[in-house]
Design an enzyme around this catalytic site. Structure first.
Site, PDB file in Angstrom:
ATOM      1  N   HIS A   1      -7.395   9.540   5.218  1.00 44.25           N
ATOM      2  CA  HIS A   1      -6.930   8.675   5.758  1.00 44.25           C
ATOM      3  C   HIS A   1      -6.878   9.214   7.437  1.00 44.25           C
ATOM      4  O   HIS A   1      -6.720  10.320   7.876  1.00 44.25           O
ATOM      5  CB  HIS A   1      -5.701   8.483   5.823  1.00 44.25           C
ATOM      6  CG  HIS A   1      -5.012   7.552   4.109  1.00 44.25           C
ATOM      7  ND1 HIS A   1      -4.751   8.818   3.303  1.00 44.25           N
ATOM      8  CD2 HIS A   1      -5.455   6.475   3.943  1.00 44.25           C
ATOM      9  CE1 HIS A   1      -4.552   7.475   1.925  1.00 44.25           C
ATOM     10  NE2 HIS A   1      -4.612   6.633   2.217  1.00 44.25           N
ATOM     11  N   GLY A   2      -7.218   7.906   8.640  1.00 43.68           N
ATOM     12  CA  GLY A   2      -7.090   8.266   9.870  1.00 43.68           C
ATOM     13  C   GLY A   2      -9.016   8.584  10.266  1.00 43.68           C
ATOM     14  O   GLY A   2      -9.619   7.884   9.239  1.00 43.68           O
TER      15      GLY A   2
ATOM     16  N   ASP B   1       1.021  -1.355   0.118  1.00 41.65           N
ATOM     17  CA  ASP B   1       0.043   0.332   0.041  1.00 41.65           C
ATOM     18  C   ASP B   1       0.691   1.264   0.123  1.00 41.65           C
ATOM     19  O   ASP B   1       1.886   1.365   0.602  1.00 41.65           O
ATOM     20  CB  ASP B   1      -1.003  -0.479   1.349  1.00 41.65           C
ATOM     21  CG  ASP B   1      -1.980   1.320   1.279  1.00 41.65           C
ATOM     22  OD1 ASP B   1      -2.620   1.536   0.200  1.00 41.65           O
ATOM     23  OD2 ASP B   1      -2.756   1.576   2.302  1.00 41.65           O
ATOM     24  N   HIS B   2       0.849   2.260  -0.749  1.00 45.83           N
ATOM     25  CA  HIS B   2       1.213   4.231  -1.072  1.00 45.83           C
ATOM     26  C   HIS B   2       2.756   3.845  -0.737  1.00 45.83           C
ATOM     27  O   HIS B   2       3.676   3.804  -0.634  1.00 45.83           O
ATOM     28  CB  HIS B   2       0.962   4.641   0.665  1.00 45.83           C
ATOM     29  CG  HIS B   2      -0.593   4.724   0.336  1.00 45.83           C
ATOM     30  ND1 HIS B   2      -0.635   6.298  -0.612  1.00 45.83           N
ATOM     31  CD2 HIS B   2      -1.381   4.598   1.240  1.00 45.83           C
ATOM     32  CE1 HIS B   2      -2.290   6.172  -0.421  1.00 45.83           C
ATOM     33  NE2 HIS B   2      -2.536   5.498   1.096  1.00 45.83           N
TER      34      HIS B   2
ATOM     35  N   GLY C   1      -8.896   5.404   2.725  1.00 48.14           N
ATOM     36  CA  GLY C   1      -9.202   6.265   3.913  1.00 48.14           C
ATOM     37  C   GLY C   1     -10.470   5.471   3.784  1.00 48.14           C
ATOM     38  O   GLY C   1     -11.755   6.688   4.011  1.00 48.14           O
TER      39      GLY C   1
ATOM     40  N   THR D   1      -7.828   2.563  10.600  1.00 48.71           N
ATOM     41  CA  THR D   1      -7.778   2.611  11.151  1.00 48.71           C
ATOM     42  C   THR D   1      -9.170   1.702  12.470  1.00 48.71           C
ATOM     43  O   THR D   1      -9.174   1.164  12.973  1.00 48.71           O
ATOM     44  CB  THR D   1      -8.654   4.359  11.132  1.00 48.71           C
ATOM     45  OG1 THR D   1      -7.382   4.891  10.546  1.00 48.71           O
ATOM     46  CG2 THR D   1      -9.328   4.345  12.406  1.00 48.71           C
TER      47      THR D   1
ATOM     48  N   GLU E   1      -2.569   6.132  -7.934  1.00 48.34           N
ATOM     49  CA  GLU E   1      -3.692   6.987  -7.047  1.00 48.34           C
ATOM     50  C   GLU E   1      -2.805   8.405  -7.825  1.00 48.34           C
ATOM     51  O   GLU E   1      -2.514   8.579  -8.408  1.00 48.34           O
ATOM     52  CB  GLU E   1      -3.271   7.378  -5.631  1.00 48.34           C
ATOM     53  CG  GLU E   1      -3.903   7.973  -4.623  1.00 48.34           C
ATOM     54  CD  GLU E   1      -3.529   8.075  -3.712  1.00 48.34           C
ATOM     55  OE1 GLU E   1      -4.007   9.280  -3.060  1.00 48.34           O
ATOM     56  OE2 GLU E   1      -3.895   7.038  -2.960  1.00 48.34           O
TER      57      GLU E   1
END
Length: 283
Positions: free
Chosen positions: A179-180, A81-82, A208, A232, A133
């Protein structure tokens, strides 16, 4: 049943559901994810973030995920991821990841296309699928932070050009998630999602997604989202379960008795997500 990301996401794309992608950091999280997938008969994506790789190391993450996948009764993808570093992406591929993400969203369109094409050329040569992305998703995930000021929604025309020129397998788009933890209820741009999906006709990824209301998730899936990232919510399930054990049994020192309730709590929330995404029964 270790498979490529493209195999799983193309099936989701053609059949109108989304596959959950859940971040892994240790053995209990891996076990919880795969157990939930088997419980619901869902395909699943085990994904490692920058922070996860720093914490456990690419070798540990890869081996844990491979053992789980090889013994699973459902299709399992191992995904980076990322990914932002060429060397790290190549290390993940060498260690058996079947899918990688190259996140060039911080660059302008031309540079993002250039970087993504390079990764795709190498990854596709060995059967590894690639996610990219376009647009900037707000919030913080490990070492990657995008402020509300810098967050930008994905442009439909740019997305069309990006996919045509790169041949990417799936695309993460920015439509209002972050995100978060959320400070309020996220407002998703469903019209933008619909337009992007109709123009691109490829698997769309929603980052997210922890904390996004169920009705919004289901609508996003109905409009063409095929991969949904969750981290999360798993962290909250883990920490709340451990905190409850410690509160009720302050003298407990056995790691197994601390972590087993956390594993069960994570499995429960992950299974609920899989049912919500429509992947249950699709394995």
């Amino acid at each position: 049943m270790l498979v490529s990301g493209k195999e799983v996401l193309q099936h989701a794309h053609k059949n109108g559901y989304a596959v959950g992608a859940f971040n892994v950091n240790n053995m209990e999280i891996v076990q919880a994810i795969v157990s939930a997938a088997e419980e619901t008969n869902s395909p699943v994506i085990l994904q490692a973030s920058q922070g996860g790789l720093k914490y456990a190391g690419v070798e540990y993450i890869a081996k844990m995920a491979q053992i789980a996948a090889n013994n699973a009764k459902v299709p399992v993808v191992i995904h980076l991821d990322h990914g932002t570093d060429f060397v790290q992406i190549m290390q993940c591929i060498r260690h058996g990841f079947t899918s990688v993400m190259i996140d060039g969203s911080k660059y302008d369109l031309e540079r993002n296309i250039e970087i993504t094409k390079k990764i795709i050329e190498l990854a596709h040569a060995v059967g590894v699928s690639v996610e990219a992305e376009l647009g900037k998703i707000g919030g913080t995930e490990d070492d990657i932070t995008v402020s509300d000021r810098d967050a930008t929604f994905t442009d439909v025309d740019e997305a069309d050009r990006f996919v045509r020129e790169t041949g990417v397998d799936s695309l993460a788009i920015a439509i209002g998630t972050a995100h978060g933890p959320y400070k309020g209820e996220p407002k998703l741009d469903f019209d933008r999602l619909k337009a992007i999906k109709e123009r691109l006709n490829i698997p769309i990824v929603l980052h997210g997604s922890s904390g996004v209301p169920e009705e919004s998730i289901k609508k996003a899936v109905s409009l063409g989202v095929n991969k949904i990232n969750i981290d999360t919510d798993i962290r909250f399930a883990f920490s709340n379960a451990v905190r409850e054990v410690v509160t009720n049994n302050p003298n407990e020192y056995d790691p197994r008795k601390l972590l087993d309730p956390a594993r069960k709590a994570m499995q429960k929330i992950i299974a609920e997500k899989m049912i919500m995404f429509g992947s249950a029964g699709r394995a």
